[in-house]
Every structure is written in structure tokens, then in C-alpha cells.
Design an enzyme around this catalytic site. Structure first.
Site, PDB file in Angstrom:
ATOM      1  N   TYR A 246      -4.811   0.252   2.296  1.00 32.13           N
ATOM      2  CA  TYR A 246      -3.659   1.034   2.741  1.00 32.13           C
ATOM      3  C   TYR A 246      -2.412   0.453   2.084  1.00 32.13           C
ATOM      4  O   TYR A 246      -2.201  -0.763   2.111  1.00 32.13           O
ATOM      5  CB  TYR A 246      -3.513   0.935   4.269  1.00 32.13           C
ATOM      6  CG  TYR A 246      -2.221   1.558   4.763  1.00 32.13           C
ATOM      7  CD1 TYR A 246      -2.187   2.886   5.194  1.00 32.13           C
ATOM      8  CD2 TYR A 246      -1.030   0.835   4.758  1.00 32.13           C
ATOM      9  CE1 TYR A 246      -1.003   3.464   5.605  1.00 32.13           C
ATOM     10  CE2 TYR A 246       0.167   1.407   5.171  1.00 32.13           C
ATOM     11  CZ  TYR A 246       0.172   2.725   5.593  1.00 32.13           C
ATOM     12  OH  TYR A 246       1.344   3.298   5.995  1.00 32.13           O
TER      13      TYR A 246
ATOM     14  N   GLU B 232       3.115   6.943   1.796  1.00 33.81           N
ATOM     15  CA  GLU B 232       1.933   6.088   1.907  1.00 33.81           C
ATOM     16  C   GLU B 232       0.741   6.627   1.130  1.00 33.81           C
ATOM     17  O   GLU B 232       0.627   7.838   0.887  1.00 33.81           O
ATOM     18  CB  GLU B 232       1.546   5.833   3.372  1.00 33.81           C
ATOM     19  CG  GLU B 232       1.101   7.061   4.122  1.00 33.81           C
ATOM     20  CD  GLU B 232       0.651   6.764   5.566  1.00 33.81           C
ATOM     21  OE1 GLU B 232       1.140   5.815   6.202  1.00 33.81           O
ATOM     22  OE2 GLU B 232      -0.199   7.512   6.051  1.00 33.81           O
TER      23      GLU B 232
END
Ligand code: GDP
Ligand code: MN
Length: 381
Positions: A101, A189
Site C-alpha cells: 500500500y 493512493e
């Protein structure tokens, strides 16, 4: 403003991030054609403004074009978190060796962009934050300098052990930061950032949220807005020049000014109620705004009472009163209205309301207590 994954990926691609190709389809046939063009296995991905699509069944692998058609047929029209899927992204399936991530958000506490990275990618970062907060590394960057090369490299070392991958990751982080700044984002993101069995890094899911205050000077970003994917109430509110945010409770509130809106939310909570929304009709005097405000609020079936809290300054109380009377002629309002008005042209407003069979108070405490009682009749006050 939220944008779709395929739009976020286009922005990232433009900044050099390695993103696999993809095309959007609105029908199963189109999905089949696109998949045939890619050849081999593809992933069919629902394009909705909601996270956790994978878990909701909105991300499906398809071995060939025929299966892509079938998958797209099942996903198109499906509801994910109340939003109907109208588009799917077709993208070649990647082989995954690892999922990380990486993200950057505007953080109020540190008053700066904060990077977050984790080796536990793929799943929701909120879940990792709750169950295993140590698995997330954070770094605040000084907005004057941006993400400096050594900072990007440090973050990359938190995710990868090999030098080639650390370098590739550091480059992606800097590109992500550039995309974040250039698009006026509040969040950007990549989840997951994968490595392939050959060791390459690729962004296979992307999310960018745009700060609405950045849109005026970025028409090319505003053009990405997909009103068909936004709640209808928000579209009506924006077009009517109202600030509207949907909340979870059952007390609809119509207020003038953001500060008064906050104070009203607080007072509703103080008396044990739950606001259904945040709706600011703003400073200008315009009965039409009140009509639009009531149209939006009455569209929410959870609302049990509507509470007006108007502090007249530039906003004239008589305009608000006229708006209320006008709205009740045009829209069927099936829930009680409680009204507090004070300030400019207050007496005139009370006359207008009384003539139409409404009463109003000048006390904010009184009106909010009354709204809470009406919203929760069984609870008692
Ligand atoms: P999200 O659920 O909305 O976050 O959608 P994602 O695009 O992140 O997909 C969810 C998960 O599906 C990923 O974390 C992967 O595990 C899996 N997935 C997505 N795309 C691919 C792919 O191309 N190949 C493989 N093997 N898995 C994928
Ligand atoms: Mn994801």
C-alpha cells in the site's frame, strides 16, 4: 470530488507511474470486445465511488473475452454501497508476487501531506490501521519542498528489500506526489502496488480524491466529474449553490453559514439527536435556495423533522420565510418543520410564517430541543 479508478490511473500514468493499460465499457458486449483486444485473462472492475469493491464482488478475473462478457454483465447494474455500477474497467490480469500500500493524504494534525506505506497492501488500509498499526509507516513532508529524494528512498526501504525495487518504488512515490499536488488532491493512493513474479512494480488499483476548493483553477480536473455516479442530492445542492453533506441521523437541518451549521450539529448532538445532513444555504438572500434545500432534505426518507436555524445578517429572514412558504406549495413536506429565525427582518418573517400557519422562535436552544423531541418521540426529553 471523487473520481473513478480509471481516471485516477490516467492521472498517474501521465506522471509516469507504471499502470497496466485499461479501457472502460458500459455494456457486456463492449467489455468482450476490449478483452479480446487485450487477449488472455483480464480483470473486470466496477467503477463506482466506493472502496472495498473486491469484497463486494465488483472485481472479477476473467480467463478470456467470453468470460469477460459474462462477468461484465453481472457487474454492470450491480449495487455497491448504494451506488449502481454503470461502467467497468477492463484491464489485463497481472500475476501478483506481493501487494503493498502507498498513499498520501492532506493531514490536518500535522498540517502537511503525510505519506503512508505498508507491506500489507491489497486490503483496506483502515483495517490494517485498526488491527496492526505498526505495519504502517508514516512520513510527513514539508509542502514547501515536496517529497525529497532521500525521503522517497527511506519510504521505499520500508516496503522492499532489493535495491532495484527500492529504486523503482522511490520513483513511483515521487510521481505519486507530483500527481497528488498537480491534481489538487486531498488523497492519492495505490492499493495494491504489486510486484510481478519478474520483480516489476505496477499500480493495479488507484484512488484520488480531489479537494473541491482546488477545482476552480483546474477545469480539466472538474471535467472528470461523473454526476451520474454521485448521489443526486449532492448534484442538486452543487447546482443550487448550497453546501450539503449527507450524514447518518434523522434531523434535517437548514442553516445559514458554516459556523452556525457546526454549532447546530453540536447542539443537536448535545440534546441527544442525530443530524441527517449539513446544509448551508449561505449568505445570500434568495427564497429559491430555501426551496432547493427543502427539496434535497425531503428526498431523504430517514428525515423525521426539519429544523431551520437562521441568523439573519446578509441573509434576510423574510426571504427565508418566503422560501419556506413557497416550498410548501411546491413540494409535499410530510414531516414537521421547526423554525428559528432572528436578525434582519425578523418581524416581517414571523408575519409571513404566521400567515401561512407556521410558528417560529428566536431561540436556538428551543428549536433544537423541539427538533430532537419530534425526531425521537419515544425517548422523551
Ligand atoms: P478494491 O477491492 O476496490 O480495492 O479493488 P482492487 O483493484 O484493489 O482489487 C482487489 C484485489 O483483487 C487486489 O488486492 C488483488 O488481490 C485482486 N486483483 C485485482 N487485480 C488483479 C489482477 O490483475 N490479478 C490478480 N491476480 N489479482 C488481482
Ligand atoms: Mn484496492
Amino acid at each position: 470530488m471523487n473520481i473513478h479508478e480509471y481516471q485516477a490511473k490516467e492521472i498517474l500514468r501521465a506522471h509516469g507511474v507504471p499502470v497496466p493499460p485499461g479501457e472502460v465499457a458500459t455494456t457486456a458486449q463492449e467489455a468482450q470486445r476490449i478483452a479480446a483486444g487485450f487477449g488472455g485473462a483480464v480483470v473486470v472492475k466496477a467503477q463506482v465511488h466506493a472502496g472495498g469493491r473486491g469484497k463486494a464482488g465488483g472485481v472479477k478475473l476473467a480467463r478470456d473475452a467470453a468470460e469477460a462478457k459474462e462477468r461484465a454483465g453481472a457487474i454492470l447494474g450491480m449495487k455497491i454501497k448504494g451506488l449502481t455500477v454503470q461502467k467497468v474497467l477492463i484491464t489485463p490480469a497481472e500475476e501478483i508476487a506481493s501487494e503493498a500500500y502507498v498513499g498520501v493524504i492532506v493531514d490536518r494534525a500535522s498540517k502537511s501531506p503525510v505519506f503512508m506505506v505498508s507491506r500489507q497492501g491489497g486490503i483496506d488500509i483502515e483495517e490494517v490501521a485498526a488491527s496492526n498499526p505498526d505495519a504502517i509507516q508514516k512520513l510527513a513532508v514539508d509542502a514547501r519542498y515536496g517529497l525529497l529524494p532521500f525521503q522517497a528512498y527511506w519510504l521505499a526501504t520500508q516496503l522492499y528489500d532489493g535495491i532495484a525495487q527500492q529504486r523503482a518504488c522511490a520513483r513511483i512515490l515521487r510521481q505519486l506526489h507530483e500527481a497528488f499536488v498537480a491534481s489538487g488532491a486531498s488523497l492519492a493512493e495505490i492499493n495494491p502496488l504489486i510486484t510481478t513474479p519478474a520483480g516489476e512494480l505496477k499500480a493495479i488499483d488507484a484512488k484520488i480524491n480531489i479537494d473541491d476548493n482546488e477545482l476552480d483553477r483546474r477545469p480539466e480536473i472538474e471535467a472528470l466529474r461523473d454526476t451520474s455516479a454521485e448521489p443526486e442530492s449532492e448534484t442538486i445542492a452543487r447546482e443550487a449553490g448550497l453546501t450539503f453533506i449527507q450524514l447518518e441521523g434523522n434531523i434535517g437541518a437548514v442553516v445559514n453559514g458554516a459556523g452556525l451549521a457546526m454549532a447546530t450539529m453540536d447542539l443537536i448532538k448535545f440534546y441527544g439527536g442525530e443530524p441527517a445532513n449539513f446544509l448551508d444555504i449561505g449568505g445570500s438572500s434568495n427564497p429559491e435556495k430555501v426551496v432547493n434545500a427543502l427539496r434535497i432534505i425531503t428526498g431523504d426518507p430517514r428525515v423525521k423533522v426539519i429544523c431551520f436555524n437562521i441568523f439573519g445578517g446578509i441573509t434576510r429572514c423574510d426571504d427565508v420565510a418566503n422560501g419556506i412558504v413557497e416550498a410548501t406549495k411546491r413540494i409535499a413536506i410530510r414531516v414537521p418543520l421547526v423554525i428559528r429565525l432572528t436578525g434582519t427582518n425578523e418581524e416581517k418573517a414571523l408575519e409571513i410564517l404566521n400567515a401561512a400557519g407556521y410558528s417560529a422562535t428566536t431561540s436556538m436552544d428551543e428549536v433544537v430541543q423541539r427538533a430532537v423531541e419530534l425526531a425521537n418521540p419515544s425517548a422523551g426529553a
